[in-house]
Scaffold this motif. Structure first.
Motif, PDB file in Angstrom:
ATOM      1  N   HIS A   1      -0.320 -35.095 -35.098  1.00 52.38           N
ATOM      2  CA  HIS A   1       0.465 -35.636 -33.978  1.00 52.38           C
ATOM      3  C   HIS A   1      -0.290 -36.767 -33.292  1.00 52.38           C
ATOM      4  O   HIS A   1       0.275 -37.842 -33.036  1.00 52.38           O
ATOM      5  CB  HIS A   1       0.758 -34.516 -32.975  1.00 52.38           C
ATOM      6  CG  HIS A   1       1.279 -35.013 -31.667  1.00 52.38           C
ATOM      7  ND1 HIS A   1       2.605 -35.352 -31.456  1.00 52.38           N
ATOM      8  CD2 HIS A   1       0.646 -35.265 -30.488  1.00 52.38           C
ATOM      9  CE1 HIS A   1       2.766 -35.776 -30.225  1.00 52.38           C
ATOM     10  NE2 HIS A   1       1.597 -35.740 -29.601  1.00 52.38           N
TER      11      HIS A   1
ATOM     12  N   SER B   1      -0.936 -27.368 -27.971  1.00 57.03           N
ATOM     13  CA  SER B   1       0.327 -27.147 -27.268  1.00 57.03           C
ATOM     14  C   SER B   1       0.739 -25.693 -27.465  1.00 57.03           C
ATOM     15  O   SER B   1       0.143 -24.946 -28.249  1.00 57.03           O
ATOM     16  CB  SER B   1       1.410 -28.064 -27.828  1.00 57.03           C
ATOM     17  OG  SER B   1       1.790 -27.639 -29.131  1.00 57.03           O
ATOM     18  N   GLY B   2       1.798 -25.290 -26.771  1.00 59.10           N
ATOM     19  CA  GLY B   2       2.381 -23.985 -27.033  1.00 59.10           C
ATOM     20  C   GLY B   2       3.024 -23.965 -28.407  1.00 59.10           C
ATOM     21  O   GLY B   2       3.118 -24.994 -29.086  1.00 59.10           O
ATOM     22  N   PRO B   3       3.499 -22.799 -28.859  1.00 63.16           N
ATOM     23  CA  PRO B   3       4.036 -22.683 -30.220  1.00 63.16           C
ATOM     24  C   PRO B   3       5.237 -23.573 -30.488  1.00 63.16           C
ATOM     25  O   PRO B   3       5.502 -23.925 -31.640  1.00 63.16           O
ATOM     26  CB  PRO B   3       4.409 -21.197 -30.324  1.00 63.16           C
ATOM     27  CG  PRO B   3       4.486 -20.696 -28.913  1.00 63.16           C
ATOM     28  CD  PRO B   3       3.511 -21.516 -28.145  1.00 63.16           C
ATOM     29  N   ASN B   4       5.980 -23.947 -29.453  1.00 64.27           N
ATOM     30  CA  ASN B   4       7.150 -24.798 -29.640  1.00 64.27           C
ATOM     31  C   ASN B   4       6.859 -26.279 -29.411  1.00 64.27           C
ATOM     32  O   ASN B   4       7.761 -27.115 -29.481  1.00 64.27           O
ATOM     33  CB  ASN B   4       8.278 -24.344 -28.707  1.00 64.27           C
ATOM     34  CG  ASN B   4       8.756 -22.934 -29.016  1.00 64.27           C
ATOM     35  OD1 ASN B   4       8.842 -22.550 -30.184  1.00 64.27           O
ATOM     36  ND2 ASN B   4       9.038 -22.158 -27.989  1.00 64.27           N
ATOM     37  N   GLY B   5       5.589 -26.614 -29.126  1.00 61.90           N
ATOM     38  CA  GLY B   5       5.207 -28.001 -28.912  1.00 61.90           C
ATOM     39  C   GLY B   5       4.814 -28.683 -30.205  1.00 61.90           C
ATOM     40  O   GLY B   5       4.880 -28.096 -31.289  1.00 61.90           O
TER      41      GLY B   5
ATOM     42  N   PRO C   1       0.719 -27.025 -32.133  1.00 61.19           N
ATOM     43  CA  PRO C   1       0.378 -25.613 -31.981  1.00 61.19           C
ATOM     44  C   PRO C   1      -0.807 -25.158 -32.826  1.00 61.19           C
ATOM     45  O   PRO C   1      -1.301 -24.041 -32.645  1.00 61.19           O
ATOM     46  CB  PRO C   1       1.658 -24.902 -32.426  1.00 61.19           C
ATOM     47  CG  PRO C   1       2.265 -25.830 -33.432  1.00 61.19           C
ATOM     48  CD  PRO C   1       1.941 -27.215 -32.935  1.00 61.19           C
TER      49      PRO C   1
ATOM     50  N   LYS D   1      -1.920 -29.653 -36.935  1.00 59.79           N
ATOM     51  CA  LYS D   1      -0.758 -30.327 -36.353  1.00 59.79           C
ATOM     52  C   LYS D   1      -1.155 -31.181 -35.159  1.00 59.79           C
ATOM     53  O   LYS D   1      -0.562 -32.232 -34.911  1.00 59.79           O
ATOM     54  CB  LYS D   1       0.301 -29.293 -35.973  1.00 59.79           C
ATOM     55  CG  LYS D   1       0.984 -28.678 -37.189  1.00 59.79           C
ATOM     56  CD  LYS D   1       2.060 -27.690 -36.789  1.00 59.79           C
ATOM     57  CE  LYS D   1       2.746 -27.127 -38.034  1.00 59.79           C
ATOM     58  NZ  LYS D   1       3.802 -26.147 -37.686  1.00 59.79           N
TER      59      LYS D   1
END
Length: 304
Positions: free
Chosen positions: A292, A277-281, A284, A288
């Motif tokens: 997740h 994901s992007g850094p805010n997902g 990242p 993680k």
């Protein structure tokens, strides 16, 4: 013999004056083909490398179309890290066009592979050879890290100790992560360890952790299932009461939504399989991403 007053200028040119970095300390340039590899390279390289990633977060490396800027990026790089096993079908052409003259590292070198097209998926990839999604087994990623570290040491021997130490640290974290995944999956009774995903990218996860996955697509996200494949999967979801349905971050959710509607299941949180994901997902980094995915899978399978 050089006059004494000229010696500081000579040492300055050679980068030998105290407090000044030697020329060898200039960060090397490295390119990783996709986001998951990019994170692994960053873990080992630290601040000794200027890293670029060709296929970024939430992007599908299967269907990627290289750009002219990618060729320029490769032409300036000293190291290229790819997955191999046919995952990036475009990388050899891109490297030749650049042209890339540095060291090439295939991260999956030495990893025990599984054949594409075998297993429980209903999708047809029309592909032969090994399944490239080895990173879905944390133990296999330990080999990725070792290969990346060797490539960095070969490309930048002046910082060999730095890369070896960071690789050892990363390996210890992977051992802990693998143990955590196994402990989490063990919370689900064996007869409930079943899930349906958008495409067949969990073959290595299945072999390593004992979860049975089914999917309407093959391992390549561009492959299209037949109506018969989808109908069969819906029937099996009903008969086996599979409630754990998931869509990956780079795939169209339509097929999984259809299966959910017609089987009475519920689509769970989005999984991250071929891209971070992007850094805010929620995913990242590689670690993680695995945490997740496993958390979502366990919650979904316990509903089966």
């Amino acid at each position: 013999m050089l006059p004494r007053r000229r010696l500081p200028l000579l040492f300055l040119a050679l980068g030998l004056l105290p407090g000044l970095p030697a020329a060898a300390q200039t960060p090397i340039r490295a390119v990783a083909t996709f986001s998951i590899l990019g994170d692994l390279v960053a873990e080992v390289a630290g601040d000794k490398v200027v890293l670029s990633v060709l296929v970024g977060a939430d992007m599908d490396a299967h269907a990627y179309q290289p750009r002219p800027s990618d060729a320029r990026m490769l032409a300036d790089a000293q190291l290229l890290v790819s997955n191999g096993l046919g995952f990036e079908g475009w990388i050899d052409r891109l490297a030749k066009a650049a042209p890339f003259k540095g060291r090439a590292v295939v991260a999956s070198t030495g990893v025990a592979t599984l054949a594409a097209g075998s297993g429980h998926g209903h999708g047809h990839s029309h592909a032969h050879g090994p399944d490239p999604h080895c990173w879905q087994d944390v133990q296999r990623v330990r080999t990725y890290v070792a290969n990346i570290a060797k490539g960095l040491v070969d490309a930048d021997p002046a910082n060999a100790a730095h890369y070896k130490e960071r690789a050892a640290q990363a390996d210890r974290r992977l051992v802990e992560l693998d143990a955590w995944v196994k402990a989490e999956i063990a919370k689900v009774p064996a007869d409930k360890r079943r899930a349906i995903t958008g495409h067949d990218s969990f073959r290595y996860f299945s072999a390593a952790y004992g979860v049975k996955f089914q999917s309407p697509r093959g391992y390549n996200t561009s492959s299209e299932p037949s109506a018969r494949d989808v109908a069969l999967l819906i029937r099996e979801a009903r008969e086996q009461r599979i409630k754990a349905l998931f869509v990956e971050n780079m795939t169209n959710p339509g097929l999984v939504d259809q299966i959910a509607r017609e089987s009475g299941a519920v689509v769970g949180p989005r999984l991250y399989t071929d891209a971070l994901s992007g850094p805010n997902g929620p995913a990242p980094t590689y670690e993680k991403m695995m945490r997740h995915n496993v958390t979502a899978l366990v919650a979904g399978m316990l509903k089966n």
